[in-house]
Design an enzyme around this catalytic site. Structure first.
Site, mmCIF file in Angstrom:
data_model
loop_
_atom_site.group_PDB
_atom_site.id
_atom_site.type_symbol
_atom_site.label_atom_id
_atom_site.label_comp_id
_atom_site.label_asym_id
_atom_site.label_seq_id
_atom_site.Cartn_x
_atom_site.Cartn_y
_atom_site.Cartn_z
ATOM 1 N N LYS A 126 0.871 -1.182 0.000
ATOM 2 C CA LYS A 126 0.000 0.000 0.000
ATOM 3 C C LYS A 126 0.902 1.225 0.000
ATOM 4 C CE LYS A 126 -4.409 0.995 0.048
ATOM 5 N NZ LYS A 126 -5.537 0.270 -0.532
ATOM 6 N N ASP A 166 -7.015 4.329 -4.657
ATOM 7 C CA ASP A 166 -7.672 4.151 -3.359
ATOM 8 C C ASP A 166 -8.321 5.502 -3.061
ATOM 9 O OD1 ASP A 166 -7.829 2.152 -0.917
ATOM 10 O OD2 ASP A 166 -7.376 4.064 0.001
HETATM 11 P P1 NDP Z 1 -12.988 7.568 -2.879
HETATM 12 O O1 NDP Z 1 -11.948 8.573 -2.619
HETATM 13 O O2 NDP Z 1 -13.513 7.382 -4.241
HETATM 14 O O3 NDP Z 1 -14.235 7.812 -1.912
HETATM 15 C C1 NDP Z 1 -14.082 7.834 -0.530
HETATM 16 C C2 NDP Z 1 -15.396 8.245 0.096
HETATM 17 O O4 NDP Z 1 -15.294 8.098 1.508
HETATM 18 C C3 NDP Z 1 -15.732 9.710 -0.157
HETATM 19 O O5 NDP Z 1 -17.132 9.865 -0.195
HETATM 20 C C4 NDP Z 1 -15.140 10.394 1.074
HETATM 21 O O6 NDP Z 1 -15.741 11.621 1.407
HETATM 22 C C5 NDP Z 1 -15.426 9.375 2.152
HETATM 23 N N1 NDP Z 1 -14.428 9.506 3.204
HETATM 24 C C6 NDP Z 1 -13.083 9.458 3.082
HETATM 25 N N2 NDP Z 1 -12.496 9.657 4.270
HETATM 26 C C7 NDP Z 1 -13.500 9.840 5.157
HETATM 27 C C8 NDP Z 1 -13.541 10.075 6.536
HETATM 28 N N3 NDP Z 1 -12.414 10.166 7.259
HETATM 29 N N4 NDP Z 1 -14.757 10.193 7.126
HETATM 30 C C9 NDP Z 1 -15.914 10.099 6.399
HETATM 31 N N5 NDP Z 1 -15.922 9.867 5.073
HETATM 32 C C10 NDP Z 1 -14.736 9.739 4.463
HETATM 33 O O7 NDP Z 1 -12.387 6.180 -2.314
HETATM 34 P P2 NDP Z 1 -12.839 4.702 -2.634
HETATM 35 O O8 NDP Z 1 -14.302 4.650 -2.828
HETATM 36 O O9 NDP Z 1 -11.951 4.165 -3.683
HETATM 37 O O10 NDP Z 1 -12.454 3.942 -1.274
HETATM 38 C C11 NDP Z 1 -13.369 3.816 -0.193
HETATM 39 C C12 NDP Z 1 -12.907 2.700 0.723
HETATM 40 O O11 NDP Z 1 -12.828 1.459 -0.019
HETATM 41 C C13 NDP Z 1 -11.528 2.881 1.345
HETATM 42 O O12 NDP Z 1 -11.516 2.271 2.625
HETATM 43 C C14 NDP Z 1 -10.624 2.071 0.411
HETATM 44 O O13 NDP Z 1 -9.434 1.664 1.045
HETATM 45 C C15 NDP Z 1 -11.532 0.897 0.120
HETATM 46 N N6 NDP Z 1 -11.216 0.129 -1.088
HETATM 47 C C16 NDP Z 1 -11.207 0.748 -2.305
HETATM 48 C C17 NDP Z 1 -10.943 -0.001 -3.431
HETATM 49 C C18 NDP Z 1 -11.043 0.581 -4.802
HETATM 50 O O14 NDP Z 1 -10.991 -0.192 -5.762
HETATM 51 N N7 NDP Z 1 -11.195 1.875 -4.963
HETATM 52 C C19 NDP Z 1 -10.586 -1.434 -3.339
HETATM 53 C C20 NDP Z 1 -10.732 -1.988 -2.011
HETATM 54 C C21 NDP Z 1 -11.004 -1.206 -0.937
HETATM 55 P P3 NDP Z 1 -14.977 13.003 1.073
HETATM 56 O O15 NDP Z 1 -15.128 13.185 -0.398
HETATM 57 O O16 NDP Z 1 -15.681 14.003 1.900
HETATM 58 O O17 NDP Z 1 -13.541 12.801 1.507
#
Ligand code: NDP
Length: 447
Positions: A126, A166
């Protein structure tokens, strides 16, 4: 818990107690391996636990860049190359102000077992930076990505380490990172996944994590003869994983009631339709707006500032798809009280250890992210395969491979859990199934 496991955890706590997410994820994994470790003395003999919890390599570097006002800014870049026993390092890059070494060690550690579960030959890693793309101009994001890659390029490669996206790293950022990599090394390598469809990406990769999470939820529900049709679903997040989890849940007949971002949650009591979801995608992905705006665009939608979805509406299924530790014990109690029967993690470790234990005690179907969100990395593996043979598979083919990978992960986790007497314990099952393959490879490869 066996003495062997306890000693490893105590030692780690004394050295790295300040890295709380890392300690939390190691505690979750090791805490569920007791029955396996007791039955297989070879893991203690070869000191597998002591070895598997420490990254093979950690790279930390400065990333200077210039903002739109001409000022020099400096962020920190990281790559944690955790374990390469079964394949080249693989795992995403996160750009978020909260990023630190402890968070990346937790994510890299989780990635080892997740990648092993996919059955693809991928090690765990990561990386990322404390850079915050939010509020930055496109030129600033491009400049940061280029300078990040100016250092990272020397540590990655198609057979060495293949990063992906991510939080905060979507197709825009992957484009700038890949463009810089390509211009430095003068080679069109499959060194990043999540690439755009016209320059080496795979169909269904953007959808894969969210779709895979819903496919996994369906498999879990089947074990209790429950169908997804008509189930009420609460989803957190509004990014990549949340959007496509919502899309697949709606397509399969569920009613999706919520999405959220770090400022608050929207509840749509009429249910988010595919048409409304397109508006949300445009809002989040094109205009880069806040989820609050959705409540002004659509009737009967309420916005709840500084709230997560879990206590705002009754549901049957919860899909936490935002970030780590976003669902705590109080949330878990409210979900169960309001009728929730299944929790399937789209994010990495969104549920605290206490909340997980509560769900398990209440016999709620609970899928840990390393199993239920593995569809993203699995499809990244498929992207690497397509790049290697210089062919692009159709959406239907990738989607069908994704579905069968998710079914296999579900079955492998359930089989391992059943072998050790707790068929519904997906945490134990996923950890044992993921661990065994990597641990046995580590023994085979010598010291
Ligand atoms: P994005 O950046 O596309 O979206 C993240 C979302 O989560 C946004 O809506 C963001 O809101 C919100 N968010 C982030 N940090 C916080 C926080 N501290 N408190 C509340 N809301 C928060 O990321 P992904 O959708 O790609 O990833 C989401 C999760 O899935 C993560 O845990 C990631 O590690 C996991 N994941 C992702 C994969 C992928 O293929 N993308 C694969 C496997 C796991 P805001 O815009 O306000 O920051």
């Amino acid at each position: 818990m066996s003495n062997y496991i306890k000693n490893v955890l105590d030692d780690l706590q004394s050295k790295y107690g300040h890295e709380k997410e890392y300690i939390q994820s190691v505690t979750e994994v090791l805490g569920s391996l007791g029955k396996l470790i007791d039955s297989e003395p070879k893991y203690a003999k070869f000191k597998i636990l002591e070895r598997i919890v420490i990254p093979e390599r950690v790279i930390i570097f400065k990333v200077p860049w210039i903002d739109d006002k001409g000022n020099i800014q400096i962020n920190i870049g990281y790559r944690v190359q955790f374990n390469s026993a079964i394949g080249p390092y693989k795992g995403g890059l996160r750009f978020h102000p909260s990023v630190n070494l402890g968070i990346l060690k937790f994510l890299g550690f989780e990635q080892i077992f997740k990648n092993s579960l996919t059955t693809l030959p991928l090690g765990g890693a990561k990386g990322g930076s404390d850079f915050d793309p939010k509020g930055k101009s496109t030129r600033e994001v491009m400049g940061f990505c280029q300078n990040f890659m100016r250092e990272l390029y020397r540590h990655i490669g198609a057979n060495v380490d293949v990063p992906a996206g991510d939080i905060g790293v979507g197709s825009r950022e992957i484009g700038y990172l890949f463009g810089q990599y390509k211009s430095i090394v003068n080679s069109y390598d499959s060194v990043l996944t999540g690439k755009g469809i016209n320059w080496g990406g795979s169909k269904i990769r953007p959808e894969a994590t969210g779709y895979g999470c819903v496919y996994f939820a369906c498999e879990m529900l089947k074990t209790r003869k429950i169908d997804l049709v008509g189930q009420r679903v609460l989803i957190s997040g509004a990014g990549n994983v949340a959007q496509y989890a919502a899309q697949k849940a709606i397509q399969l007949g569920a009613t999706v009631l919520s999405l959220s971002d770090s400022n608050g949650t929207v509840i749509d009591k009429d249910g988010i339709t595919l048409e409304k979801l397109e508006m949300i995608k445009e809002l989040k992905n094109v205009r880069r707006g806040r989820i609050e705006e959705y409540s002004k665009m659509v009737p009967n939608v309420t916005y709840h500032a500084n709230c997560r979805p879990w206590q705002l509406a009754p549901c049957d299924i919860a899909l936490p798809c935002a970030t780590q530790n976003e669902l705590d014990l109080d949330d878990a109690k409210a979900l169960v009280k309001n009728g929730c029967i299944a929790v399937c993690e789209g994010a990495n470790m969104p549920t605290t250890l206490e909340a997980t234990a509560f769900f398990q005690k209440q016999n709620i179907l609970f899928a840990p992210g390393k199993a239920s969100n593995a569809g993203g990395v699995a499809t990244s593996g498929l992207e690497m395969s397509q790049n290697a043979i210089r062919l692009n598979w159709h959406s239907a083919e990738v989607d069908s491979r994704l579905q069968s990978i998710m079914v296999n992960i579900h079955d492998a986790a359930r089989r391992a859990a059943t072998e050790f007497g707790e068929p519904d314990n997906y945490v134990m099952g996923a950890n044992i199934a993921g661990f065994r393959k990597v641990a046995d490879a580590m023994i085979d490869l010598g010291i």
